[in-house]
Enzyme design. Structure first.
Site, PDB file in Angstrom:
ATOM      1  N   TRP A  70       0.841  -1.204   0.000  1.00  0.00           N
ATOM      2  CA  TRP A  70       0.000   0.000   0.000  1.00  0.00           C
ATOM      3  C   TRP A  70       0.876   1.254   0.000  1.00  0.00           C
ATOM      4  O   TRP A  70       0.529   2.265  -0.612  1.00  0.00           O
ATOM      5  CB  TRP A  70      -0.902  -0.011   1.242  1.00  0.00           C
ATOM      6  CG  TRP A  70      -1.723   1.233   1.419  1.00  0.00           C
ATOM      7  CD1 TRP A  70      -2.977   1.467   0.928  1.00  0.00           C
ATOM      8  CD2 TRP A  70      -1.366   2.417   2.147  1.00  0.00           C
ATOM      9  NE1 TRP A  70      -3.411   2.712   1.302  1.00  0.00           N
ATOM     10  CE2 TRP A  70      -2.441   3.317   2.048  1.00  0.00           C
ATOM     11  CE3 TRP A  70      -0.240   2.801   2.876  1.00  0.00           C
ATOM     12  CZ2 TRP A  70      -2.427   4.578   2.645  1.00  0.00           C
ATOM     13  CZ3 TRP A  70      -0.216   4.054   3.471  1.00  0.00           C
ATOM     14  CH2 TRP A  70      -1.299   4.933   3.352  1.00  0.00           C
ATOM     15  N   HIS A  71       2.024   1.167   0.676  1.00  0.00           N
ATOM     16  CA  HIS A  71       2.868   2.352   0.811  1.00  0.00           C
ATOM     17  C   HIS A  71       3.504   2.796  -0.501  1.00  0.00           C
ATOM     18  O   HIS A  71       3.779   3.976  -0.682  1.00  0.00           O
ATOM     19  CB  HIS A  71       3.968   2.112   1.848  1.00  0.00           C
ATOM     20  CG  HIS A  71       3.461   2.179   3.246  1.00  0.00           C
ATOM     21  ND1 HIS A  71       2.907   1.099   3.879  1.00  0.00           N
ATOM     22  CD2 HIS A  71       3.382   3.211   4.125  1.00  0.00           C
ATOM     23  CE1 HIS A  71       2.521   1.471   5.091  1.00  0.00           C
ATOM     24  NE2 HIS A  71       2.793   2.733   5.265  1.00  0.00           N
ATOM     25  N   GLY A  72       3.758   1.865  -1.383  1.00  0.00           N
ATOM     26  CA  GLY A  72       4.362   2.303  -2.629  1.00  0.00           C
ATOM     27  C   GLY A  72       4.674   1.149  -3.550  1.00  0.00           C
ATOM     28  O   GLY A  72       4.745  -0.005  -3.134  1.00  0.00           O
TER      29      GLY A  72
END
Lengths: 475, 298
Positions: A325-327
């Site tokens: 989700w973060h990247g």
């Protein structure tokens, strides 16, 4: 618009005055003002992506209304599917498209097959991961009949685009925030003052702690090959404080600004570096995201009620997805995997909820705090590194205990000064947090005199010349 | 209800910013009393009123022309007022500052980097904050006011709200001012005559055989302004091109004298990097300069 910018310092009082003095008598007008202000706030960065927020708002509003009316299970599922495909599709395209293409090519290269593919020049819309998750939670809650769909488009639009938390959270649940757009707001001085204190504290974390740490972090991570083991380790420690000051500072400002407008947002960080194990860390770090994954992914997968194998699988899925989700980079996946690996033993030994009731700390727990902080810091290395191999090499270089000094921190008078500022600011941060924990408070509480002291610290210890953008904007 | 809120935040902001304002004003006062940066060094540490020459420039002027060497060779009285990371505009400001102290000079040696002579200077330079303690002087205020960037505005508005500039440049202004409480005579990287030198990094002898042309056309409008200011004060302007590794400046003008030593050092051992000489190079360049300058003095 950045919270730590002159633009925002002008924008906020104007919206505040319009909200409480011009549109005070009409709830609808206040919501219209919030939507307009939020779109202006977001459009200040790039107006082209306002259409995405508007589209996401419209789709989820219509889907939820239809879900409310629909009773046939299959059709309800189909409607939910539409929302999921739209929101996750948008996220996949803007955030992960190039990553998937490049990973596909890399995978074939492993077998010696060269592939020619084109990637797109896609600009990642700021905050897309945050507002898509917020709208998704709304349709899923309506689908589960936990909440009723709203009939007011403006209220829903205000809920989706609410400017304090639009670009970097906290990710709010419709069950908590949406009703606040449906009821008349009454100005509460004490509540607003507590918000003002949070804004000051958040600015301190961002402008003083995070941005000063960035001075060394950027140097060390960018040229990691030329630093000693101790310098690399301290660089990672400083990154731990940078990302904490940066992200939790943003959350504090967001919560504080919301309080000025009479809104109560959920706590997003609860002194995570005072955690005694990884499980406690995840109850204290980015709470709005971890509870989102718990409620919409972990529990639907079966949570910890299945077999040992299922428990292991569920934990890994949640942490890997959370990392992803973060990247769009394997570094985040590795970061998630490390946390999953650290969390699993606690889950299997059923000691993951050991510190759930006791928050106060004792001297005997210091080794547990330090141990948790060190493993969290090691995992942060992958979060910050440009690639998995760089993160791996960085850790190897720390573990090699190569000879060297910590010269980077005292090479010139300027670096000595930065080192001193960082040590003092982190000391102040930890002291205030420790006092809050011992008093069983959810947040650092300032009074008028400590607030003045913090304002002075911001003025004379803050970074204003080369401020860093908020790290979580890129997510 | 709203009254309590405004009273409380008003109290915090007024008292907080009030204290910050006082601390900032105190910080600027301390710097004005010190010798830490060149502008206050000139005011507090240099009692002489009349000079044969002054050197204005950026890091090239600061580290190439050693006024102690020059003065010992040709028996003159000079001072180096160069500041690293500055532009022609800053050198103009320094000349104004010099004259504002009631000091005079026969020659003004302008020694910025060669590229500065054709630069546009759209913003203040990185080290112009060193004039912040003198923001109440009209020539300093007008200088910063002409620029539209945020940092220039913060500095110019520091005339009324000193906190703006001091907070923005806290590492460069606030902390040095605290340091001057303990050591008011401390100079920030320059000696008693304003000179500084780069160390010898590489002592390897290697002849530089090729010098590529580096044309300079003096298009920076601050040249004309400096020239006009010099003329108004009976000062003769000399533009000096310091040695550059492997470059030869091609520059011609009839408006002022030029001392072009860009290709005078023909060995790598004299250089710290492409643009700057080291201690050895400084010695050589200063002697070369003194010899040429002596002819101009006559």
């Amino acid at each position: 618009m950045l919270f730590n910018s002159i633009d925002f310092a002008i924008f906020l009082p104007i919206v505040f005055v319009l909200y409480w003095f011009v549109t005070k008598r009409s709830l609808s007008l206040q919501n219209v003002l919030i939507v307009c202000a939020s779109y202006l706030f977001y459009g200040w960065w790039d107006y082209r992506f306002l259409a995405l927020i508007a589209l996401s708002t419209l789709v989820d509003f219509l889907v939820a209304r239809q879900l409310q009316k629909e009773t046939v299970r299959k059709r309800r599922k189909a409607l939910l599917f539409v929302s999921l495909v739209f929101n996750l599709g948008m996220l996949a395209f803007f955030k992960y498209f190039n990553f998937f293409i490049e990973s596909w090519v890399d995978a074939w290269q492993l077998f010696g097959i060269e592939m020619q593919t084109a990637t797109l020049k896609i600009i990642l819309p700021v905050g897309i991961s945050f507002y898509t998750f917020q709208t998704l939670s709304y349709t899923m809650d309506v689908y589960r009949k936990k909440i009723d769909a709203t009939n007011s488009f403006m209220q829903f639009a205000a809920f989706v685009s609410f400017f304090p938390q639009l670009v970097a959270g906290p990710i709010e649940r419709a069950s908590h925030l949406l009703p606040q757009f449906q009821t008349k707001r009454i100005f509460n001085s004490e509540f607003a003052i507590s918000g003002f204190y949070l804004i000051i504290w958040g600015l301190f974390k961002k402008v003083v702690v995070a941005d000063n740490c960035a001075y060394f972090v950027n140097q060390i991570f960018d040229g990691y090959g030329s630093y000693s083991s101790m310098e690399l380790f301290l660089g990672a420690v400083l990154f731990a404080f940078q990302i904490y000051g940066d992200f939790s500072g943003y959350s504090d400002i967001a919560i504080g600004v919301s309080r000025l407008f009479g809104f109560d947002l959920k706590t997003n960080f609860s002194f995570p570096y005072f955690s005694r194990d990884i499980a406690e860390f995840w109850r204290r770090w980015h709470i709005s995201l971890s509870t989102w994954f718990r409620d919409y992914l972990y529990i639907p997968l079966g949570g910890s009620r299945g077999s040992t194998w299922q428990n292991v699988r569920n934990v890994f899925i949640v942490f890997l997805v959370s990392g992803f989700w973060h990247g769009a980079n394997w570094t985040f996946v590795v970061w998630g995997a490390i946390h999953a690996t650290l969390f699993l033993p606690l889950l299997l030994l059923q000691s993951n909820r050991k510190h759930i009731t006791s928050t106060k700390l004792s001297l005997q727990q210091v080794p547990m705090l330090v141990g948790t902080f060190v493993v969290v810091t090691m995992a942060w290395i992958f979060f910050r590194a440009d690639s998995v191999s760089i993160g791996y090499q960085y850790i190897l270089d720390i573990a090699s205990f190569n000879s060297g000094t910590t010269q980077v921190f005292y090479k010139t008078s300027k670096t000595v000064l930065f080192t001193a500022i960082i040590v003092v600011s982190i000391g102040i941060l930890l002291l205030f947090e420790f006092l809050a924990i011992q008093k069983d408070k959810k947040e650092v509480e300032l009074n008028r005199y400590t607030a003045i002291a913090v304002v002075l610290l911001i003025c004379f210890m803050g970074v204003f010349k080369n401020p860093s953008a908020f790290i979580y904007f890129q997510f | 209800m709203m009254q309590l809120f405004f009273k409380r935040i008003g109290f915090i902001l007024l008292l907080g910013f009030g204290i910050a304002m006082l601390v900032s004003a105190g910080s600027l006062w301390l710097l004005r009393q010190s010798s830490f940066y060149k502008p206050s060094f000139l005011v507090n540490d240099i009692p002489e009123k009349n000079f044969d020459y002054i050197v204005l420039g950026a890091s090239t002027g600061l580290t190439t022309l050693n006024t102690t060497v020059i003065d010992s060779v040709i028996q003159t009285k000079g001072i180096n007022l160069s500041m690293d990371d500055t532009a022609l505009s800053s050198q103009y400001l320094m000349l104004e500052h010099f004259l504002a102290q009631g000091k005079t000079t026969k020659f003004c040696v302008l020694a910025p980097s060669a590229a500065s002579f054709d630069a546009k200077d759209p913003d203040i330079s990185d080290n112009d904050y060193r004039f912040l303690p003198y923001i109440n002087e009209d020539y300093v205020f007008q200088y910063f006011k002409q620029y539209t960037s945020t940092r220039a505005k913060l500095v110019s508005n520091s005339k009324w709200l000193p906190m703006l500039g001091v907070s923005y440049f806290n590492v460069e202004v606030f902390y040095p001012s605290l340091f001057t409480i303990i050591q008011p005579k401390k100079r920030n990287r320059f000696d008693a005559k304003g000179n500084y030198t780069y160390p010898i990094k590489n002592n390897k002898e290697a002849a530089i055989s090729e010098f590529k042309a580096f044309p300079v056309s003096f298009s920076n409008h601050y040249i004309a302004k400096i020239k006009a200011l010099c003329m108004a004060n009976n000062i003769e302007l000399i533009c000096y091109f310091s040695p550059i590794k492997g470059r030869k400046v091609i520059a011609e003008t009839t408006s002022f004298s030029i001392i072009n030593h860009s290709d005078v050092l023909k060995n790598e051992a004299y250089f710290y990097d492409v643009l700057h000489v080291n201690t050895r190079g400084r010695q050589m360049a200063s002697i070369h300069f003194a010899n040429v300058f002596q002819t101009l003095l006559k």
